[in-house]
Design an enzyme around this catalytic site. Structure first.
Site, PDB file in Angstrom:
ATOM      1  N   ARG A 160       0.055   1.411   0.560  1.00 25.76           N
ATOM      2  CA  ARG A 160       1.065   1.486   1.610  1.00 25.76           C
ATOM      3  C   ARG A 160       2.420   1.092   1.038  1.00 25.76           C
ATOM      4  O   ARG A 160       2.522   0.133   0.259  1.00 25.76           O
ATOM      5  CB  ARG A 160       0.723   0.540   2.777  1.00 25.76           C
ATOM      6  N   GLU A 206       8.376   6.045   5.598  1.00 28.41           N
ATOM      7  CA  GLU A 206       8.017   7.464   5.574  1.00 28.41           C
ATOM      8  C   GLU A 206       8.415   8.115   6.896  1.00 28.41           C
ATOM      9  O   GLU A 206       8.302   7.475   7.940  1.00 28.41           O
ATOM     10  CB  GLU A 206       6.504   7.596   5.379  1.00 28.41           C
ATOM     11  N   HIS A 227       2.539  11.269   0.399  1.00 34.78           N
ATOM     12  CA  HIS A 227       1.381  10.687   1.096  1.00 34.78           C
ATOM     13  C   HIS A 227       0.219  11.698   1.150  1.00 34.78           C
ATOM     14  O   HIS A 227      -0.266  12.065   2.218  1.00 34.78           O
ATOM     15  CB  HIS A 227       1.773  10.231   2.510  1.00 34.78           C
TER      16      HIS A 227
HETATM   17  C1  3PG Z   1      -5.186   6.905   5.161  1.00 33.71           C
HETATM   18  O1  3PG Z   1      -4.846   5.803   5.586  1.00 33.71           O
HETATM   19  O2  3PG Z   1      -6.259   7.441   5.489  1.00 33.71           O
HETATM   20  C2  3PG Z   1      -4.325   7.610   4.180  1.00 33.71           C
HETATM   21  O3  3PG Z   1      -3.157   6.905   3.939  1.00 33.71           O
HETATM   22  C3  3PG Z   1      -4.042   9.039   4.562  1.00 33.71           C
HETATM   23  O4  3PG Z   1      -3.221   9.152   5.672  1.00 33.71           O
HETATM   24  P1  3PG Z   1      -2.993  10.585   6.349  1.00 33.71           P
HETATM   25  O5  3PG Z   1      -4.212  10.872   7.168  1.00 33.71           O
HETATM   26  O6  3PG Z   1      -1.788  10.453   7.207  1.00 33.71           O
HETATM   27  O7  3PG Z   1      -2.830  11.560   5.254  1.00 33.71           O
END
Ligand code: 3PG
Length: 314
Positions: free
Chosen positions: A231, A260, A278
């Site tokens: 994160r 983000e 991400h």
């Molecule tokens: C998560 O926490 O599962 C990951 O960071 C992925 O996040 P996302 O589903 O927004 O891609």
């Protein structure tokens, strides 16, 4: 009829399977209070990391008195006020296993990317430069990988790195893990001091302060390769830029950012930073597994609801 709102995408087969269960699925992005309003006739909300589910949204949703379950399609729950949702009688669940492999593979991919100048070569060659002499990288074999957090993802990264011939040291808040004698448990500080490559795999807790700031960067060896796929809020981006500039950090790979989808231009344009938006869980396989897990969660939820209704009728 059970109604589900999916705001941020979900595997198509899973959506079809939900519809086969006679569930009404609305698949559209909403945010803020508009999302709260749209939830006033829904039983279940499915989100990814894009929505931040605040008290205000929960309060708005609760005006409809129908919302019972929030499913975080993925792992991190840091974008949901879980405590408040629970207080309001809304359960919150995630799909913790489904994306492990994908995040770990991206981590290993980025380890090679930053240690062999793959990212910057892509940029400079497109600009007509042939920087063969400048881009002398390093092998990962025999180097020490420090892992902060030996959970599901940390363990998978550790296994892959060990198989590549890296020495793995780790710190975990739960202490030394039984059955992982190929990796050496150390204090947090010892991991920082001894790692050649450092990767973070822990969740971000609500109100958590930075885990890595100037102080922690200064404890590291010089010229460390640093990866954050956990994160953005765990690492002070300002201090990371400074560490990249003063040579504490040789190169960094980032998939997550403090704010983000806004990004710090100084950080993402730094020649020694490799970035992805991400993408950790964004593979066909992970999204398929997540979709299947969600269908199971919803199926179980419907069964429980039926049993509860029967109890009430009795
Ligand atoms: C998560 O926490 O599962 C990951 O960071 C992925 O996040 P996302 O589903 O927004 O891609």
């Amino acid at each position: 009829m059970c109604k589900i709102l999916v705001t941020d995408g979900m595997n198509n087969n899973a959506i079809n399977n939900l519809r086969k269960l006679n569930i009404e699925v609305e698949h559209k992005f909403y945010d803020g209070l508009e999302l709260g309003e749209r939830l006033q006739d829904k039983d279940i909300l499915v989100i990814r990391s894009k929505n931040v589910i605040t008290k205000a949204i929960i309060d708005k949703a609760c005006e409809g008195n129908t919302l019972k379950l929030i499913i975080r399609s993925g792992v991190g729950l840091d974008n949901i006020d879980v405590k408040y949702a629970n207080e309001k009688g809304i359960r919150v669940v995630n799909t913790p296993n489904a994306s492990t492999r994908s995040v770990a593979e991206l981590t290993i991919g980025q380890i090679f990317t930053i240690s062999r100048f793959i990212n910057i070569s892509n940029i400079t060659m497109r600009n007509g430069q042939w920087n063969k002499k400048q881009y002398v990288g390093t092998e990962v074999f025999d180097k020490t990988l420090g892992i902060i957090g030996l959970g599901r993802i940390g363990k998978t990264v550790a296994k892959m790195a060990h198989d590549l011939g890296m020495k793995v040291i780790y710190y975990d808040i739960l202490g030394e893990m039984i059955g992982y004698q190929n990796y050496t448990f150390c204090s947090f500080e010892e991991v920082l001091k001894n790692a050649d490559f450092l990767t973070i795999h822990i969740p971000l807790e609500i109100d958590q302060e930075y885990l890595i700031t100037k102080k922690e960067f200064n404890m590291m060896k010089d010229r460390v390769y640093f990866i954050n796929h956990a994160r953005g809020g765990l690492v002070c981006e300002k201090d990371l830029i400074e560490a990249l500039d003063n040579g504490k950090i040789e190169a960094a790979a980032l998939d997550v950012y403090e704010k983000e989808p806004q990004i710090n231009p100084e950080l993402v344009n730094h020649p020694m930073v490799s970035i992805t938006p991400h993408l950790g869980a964004s593979t066909v396989e992970a999204q398929e597994r997540i979709g299947n897990e969600i269908v199971k969660i919803v199926y179980n939820f419907l069964e429980e609801e039926t049993i509860n209704d029967m109890k009430i009728a009795l």
